[in-house]
Design a protein around this motif. Structure first.
Motif, PDB file in Angstrom:
ATOM      1  N   CYS A 484       0.845  -1.203   0.000  1.00  0.00           N
ATOM      2  CA  CYS A 484       0.000   0.000   0.000  1.00  0.00           C
ATOM      3  C   CYS A 484       0.881   1.256   0.000  1.00  0.00           C
ATOM      4  O   CYS A 484       0.623   2.212  -0.730  1.00  0.00           O
ATOM      5  N   MET A 485       1.947   1.227   0.808  1.00  0.00           N
ATOM      6  CA  MET A 485       2.887   2.350   0.870  1.00  0.00           C
ATOM      7  C   MET A 485       3.548   2.591  -0.485  1.00  0.00           C
ATOM      8  O   MET A 485       3.675   3.733  -0.941  1.00  0.00           O
ATOM      9  N   THR A 486       3.970   1.509  -1.145  1.00  0.00           N
ATOM     10  CA  THR A 486       4.635   1.632  -2.447  1.00  0.00           C
ATOM     11  C   THR A 486       3.689   2.223  -3.484  1.00  0.00           C
ATOM     12  O   THR A 486       4.088   3.056  -4.307  1.00  0.00           O
ATOM     13  N   ALA A 487       2.427   1.788  -3.449  1.00  0.00           N
ATOM     14  CA  ALA A 487       1.428   2.349  -4.371  1.00  0.00           C
ATOM     15  C   ALA A 487       1.263   3.843  -4.130  1.00  0.00           C
ATOM     16  O   ALA A 487       1.136   4.630  -5.079  1.00  0.00           O
ATOM     17  N   ASN A 488       1.289   4.256  -2.866  1.00  0.00           N
ATOM     18  CA  ASN A 488       1.175   5.682  -2.551  1.00  0.00           C
ATOM     19  C   ASN A 488       2.403   6.461  -3.024  1.00  0.00           C
ATOM     20  O   ASN A 488       2.299   7.611  -3.452  1.00  0.00           O
ATOM     21  N   LEU A 489       3.580   5.830  -2.926  1.00  0.00           N
ATOM     22  CA  LEU A 489       4.798   6.494  -3.396  1.00  0.00           C
ATOM     23  C   LEU A 489       4.756   6.728  -4.900  1.00  0.00           C
ATOM     24  O   LEU A 489       5.359   7.674  -5.415  1.00  0.00           O
ATOM     25  N   LYS A 490       4.059   5.854  -5.601  1.00  0.00           N
ATOM     26  CA  LYS A 490       3.955   5.989  -7.060  1.00  0.00           C
ATOM     27  C   LYS A 490       2.909   7.022  -7.472  1.00  0.00           C
ATOM     28  O   LYS A 490       2.842   7.387  -8.650  1.00  0.00           O
ATOM     29  N   ALA A 491       2.096   7.490  -6.527  1.00  0.00           N
ATOM     30  CA  ALA A 491       0.999   8.411  -6.843  1.00  0.00           C
ATOM     31  C   ALA A 491       1.539   9.701  -7.443  1.00  0.00           C
ATOM     32  O   ALA A 491       2.584  10.208  -7.040  1.00  0.00           O
ATOM     33  N   SER A 492       0.804  10.238  -8.416  1.00  0.00           N
ATOM     34  CA  SER A 492       1.249  11.457  -9.096  1.00  0.00           C
ATOM     35  C   SER A 492       0.890  12.721  -8.327  1.00  0.00           C
ATOM     36  O   SER A 492       1.494  13.769  -8.517  1.00  0.00           O
ATOM     37  N   ASP A 493      -0.108  12.639  -7.436  1.00  0.00           N
ATOM     38  CA  ASP A 493      -0.486  13.803  -6.618  1.00  0.00           C
ATOM     39  C   ASP A 493      -1.158  13.319  -5.345  1.00  0.00           C
ATOM     40  O   ASP A 493      -1.426  12.129  -5.171  1.00  0.00           O
ATOM     41  N   THR A 494      -1.419  14.256  -4.429  1.00  0.00           N
ATOM     42  CA  THR A 494      -1.984  13.881  -3.129  1.00  0.00           C
ATOM     43  C   THR A 494      -3.375  13.259  -3.257  1.00  0.00           C
ATOM     44  O   THR A 494      -3.763  12.449  -2.425  1.00  0.00           O
ATOM     45  N   ALA A 495      -4.111  13.643  -4.303  1.00  0.00           N
ATOM     46  CA  ALA A 495      -5.449  13.073  -4.493  1.00  0.00           C
ATOM     47  C   ALA A 495      -5.381  11.576  -4.780  1.00  0.00           C
ATOM     48  O   ALA A 495      -6.328  10.831  -4.512  1.00  0.00           O
ATOM     49  N   SER A 496      -4.254  11.119  -5.323  1.00  0.00           N
ATOM     50  CA  SER A 496      -4.083   9.703  -5.661  1.00  0.00           C
ATOM     51  C   SER A 496      -3.526   8.885  -4.504  1.00  0.00           C
ATOM     52  O   SER A 496      -3.447   7.661  -4.597  1.00  0.00           O
ATOM     53  N   VAL A 497      -3.105   9.546  -3.421  1.00  0.00           N
ATOM     54  CA  VAL A 497      -2.571   8.836  -2.257  1.00  0.00           C
ATOM     55  C   VAL A 497      -3.730   8.273  -1.448  1.00  0.00           C
ATOM     56  O   VAL A 497      -4.589   9.012  -0.967  1.00  0.00           O
ATOM     57  N   ASP A 498      -3.760   6.949  -1.302  1.00  0.00           N
ATOM     58  CA  ASP A 498      -4.844   6.300  -0.546  1.00  0.00           C
ATOM     59  C   ASP A 498      -4.430   6.214   0.922  1.00  0.00           C
ATOM     60  O   ASP A 498      -4.038   5.172   1.427  1.00  0.00           O
ATOM     61  N   ILE A 499      -4.522   7.351   1.601  1.00  0.00           N
ATOM     62  CA  ILE A 499      -4.086   7.414   2.994  1.00  0.00           C
ATOM     63  C   ILE A 499      -5.004   6.593   3.896  1.00  0.00           C
ATOM     64  O   ILE A 499      -4.559   6.033   4.916  1.00  0.00           O
ATOM     65  N   ALA A 500      -6.287   6.487   3.516  1.00  0.00           N
ATOM     66  CA  ALA A 500      -7.236   5.709   4.322  1.00  0.00           C
ATOM     67  C   ALA A 500      -6.834   4.240   4.327  1.00  0.00           C
ATOM     68  O   ALA A 500      -6.852   3.584   5.391  1.00  0.00           O
TER      69      ALA A 500
END
Length: 563
Positions: A484-500
């Motif tokens: 999940c962390m790695t997927a967030n690191l790949k996110a292009s912007d904060t809207a794409s970060v699945d913090i939940a």
């Protein structure tokens, strides 16, 4: 003494021109901001789009060297194929001709130097404002003014040839050898551009020399052709420490320009005639006879050469890629580990350097994920001395690698000049420092698991099968959190970060840790397991829970920056 002073004056004028260009380019980069980092890759799906991307991108940042070095970096990162990179580089060659037209129009037609000082005052006033955008515009205005102030000084630095018959005779000697003189000036263009690391600066110097009559139009045109080869040196230097694909991309740039210069030299006379006729057609004087239109004629040579060369060779892009592949072979051996995306060094564009760092951080996370896969294997192999020793050494090696990677990425981030970053870029840079620290701690946690297992073995303790399964489940939760962390690191912007999702993963780790802690206490109280075994068991669970904390910290750091 007078000659020595004149040389210093010329060097200083050229330095002022280069400084102005660098300042203007960096300001344009900051104005474009993070959008530069997402501009390239979606625009490479067809040959036309690749060429357009390279041309527009170079027009924005006013540096073909920056575009080609950045393209080499993206090939090194595996984000562009060799064929795509060649298309972008072809476009960059067209885009760089814009600089010559700007200099020709403003520097030789309009005396913009007369308003340079008021423009610098205006730019300075803008730089005093609080808004980053206004400050960047002010920086761009100052850079623009210094560029043309340097150009004016450069024009004034050269003495009148009529007052110096010896110099006139010397220059005439170099231009009286027919086609051999053309080759000499092509070589001069290559060498000067390679030394200055800027084809725009060499082009400007050529415009000045031709405009004041030091060299005839045809020799100046030959220098322009040489400059197209000289500008490839920068990308080849950048690729010298990169992977094989990046080296091939840089070599393709050289091959493309060398092939172009060869056909242009074969057709040199007809090409010069065509340019002269074109200038006359648009109302200018014949550049072969008068210097009045020389700057426009040379700009036309630069543009027509690059456009014609692109239109000719774009159909042979796969063949260019194949030739580069044949000339640069794959190395037979493979390294155990090396940085994947930062080996080609910093790009000239600070925002794109951040993109490379981000890619390396994602690779860092994938590396740690692999380490925890070995940690899982260590749990199952703990009672087999030979197997455990092997996996223990792997985990120790990975811990050393994570230490090194953190240091290398931090060093790279430190090399990115903060003043050349947009506000979003600066925040991203700071977040990256925090992220790599958390990832390094995660790497330590992976090795700590092996150390706990080793201490357990030294004291002759063995986990029963039920304990092993529960540790395995805990490891599974940690691995899912890393994914999940790695997927967030790949996110292009904060809207794409699945913090939940990241917080849910951490909560599951904490809740399962609490469950196992209570079970272990009951087991010790009922004497189902020994106290010492329970200590090692809970040490392992606690270490995995700490790993969960490092993991969530990475995702939360992603939320602190604006990409």
């Amino acid at each position: 003494m007078g000659v020595f002073f004149n040389i210093l004056y010329i060097i200083g004028s050229l330095g002022l021109f280069l400084f102005g260009m660098t300042l203007m380019s960096s300001a344009l980069q900051k104005l474009a901001g993070y959008r530069l980092r997402s501009f390239l890759m979606p625009m490479t799906s067809s040959p036309f789009r690749r060429i357009l991307t390279g041309a527009v991108f170079t027009g924005i940042i006013q540096s073909s060297s920056a575009t080609t070095v950045m393209t080499v970096s993206l090939v090194n990162a595996g984000l562009l194929t060799l064929v795509q990179a060649i298309g972008v580089i072809m476009g960059a060659n067209i885009g760089t001709t814009v600089t010559a037209w700007i200099v020709s129009f403003f520097g030789f037609t309009i005396e913009i130097s007369s308003v340079s000082l008021p423009l610098i005052a205006f730019g300075f006033a803008l730089m005093m404002l609080r808004k980053d955008r206004y400050r960047s515009v002010g920086e761009m205005v100052i850079g623009f003014s210094l560029l043309f102030l340097g150009l004016t000084y450069l024009k004034d630095a050269f003495p009148d040839l009529e007052d110096m018959p010896a110099l006139l005779s010397f220059m005439a000697k170099w231009t009286d050898w027919g086609f051999l003189s053309v080759l000499v000036f092509v070589l001069a263009g290559i060498v000067i551009t390679a030394l200055l690391q800027s084809s725009s600066a060499t082009m400007t110097l050529t415009l000045v020399l031709c405009c004041i009559g030091y060299i005839p139009f045809e020799m100046a045109a030959a220098m322009v052709l040489g400059e197209n080869i000289g500008t490839t040196v920068t990308a080849n230097i950048a690729a010298s420490v990169a992977n094989v694909s990046a080296k091939r991309a840089a070599l393709s740039h050289t091959l493309f320009n060398v092939i172009g210069v060869i056909w242009a030299l074969v057709l040199f006379r007809p090409f010069m005639w065509a340019v002269s006729e074109l200038v006359v057609l648009f109302g200018g004087e014949d550049p072969a006879v008068s210097t009045a239109s020389a700057t426009y004629a040379l700009s036309a040579v630069h543009t027509l050469f690059n456009v014609a060369n692109t239109l000719l060779l774009v159909w042979f892009t796969p063949q260019l890629a194949s030739l580069a592949t044949v000339l640069i072979k794959d190395r037979k051996h493979k390294e155990v580990y090396r940085l994947k995306y930062l080996r080609s060094g910093l790009t000239d564009t600070a925002e794109l350097s951040l993109e490379q760092a981000k890619l390396e951080i994602v690779h860092f996370a994938e590396l740690v994920r692999k380490q925890f896969g070995y940690a899982r294997q260590a749990v199952y192999d703990a009672d087999d001395e030979a197997k455990f020793k092997e996996v223990y050494m792997k985990l120790e090696h990975y811990e050393q690698i994570t230490d090194r990677v953190e240091l290398e990425i931090a060093k790279y981030l430190g090399g990115i000049r903060e003043g050349y970053l947009s506000r979003e870029g600066t925040r991203a840079q700071r977040a990256m420092y925090k992220i790599i620290g958390e990832l390094e701690s995660l790497g330590d946690a992976g090795f700590n698991i092996a150390r706990i297992l080793n201490r357990k073995n030294i004291h002759g303790q063995k986990f029963d099968y039920g304990m092993v399964l529960k540790i395995d489940r805990m490891l599974g939760l940690v691995l899912a959190a890393i994914d999940c962390m790695t997927a967030n690191l790949k996110a292009s912007d904060t809207a794409s970060v699945d913090i939940a999702a990241a917080r849910r993963a951490e909560m599951e780790i904490n809740e399962y840790r609490d469950t196992l802690k209570e079970e272990n206490l009951r087991s010790i109280e009922s004497e189902e397991s020994s106290y010492l075994l329970g200590v090692y068991y809970m040490d392992l669970i606690a270490e995995l829970e700490r790993a969960g904390d490092y993991i969530i910290n990475v995702s939360e750091a992603m939320m602190e920056k604006i990409d």
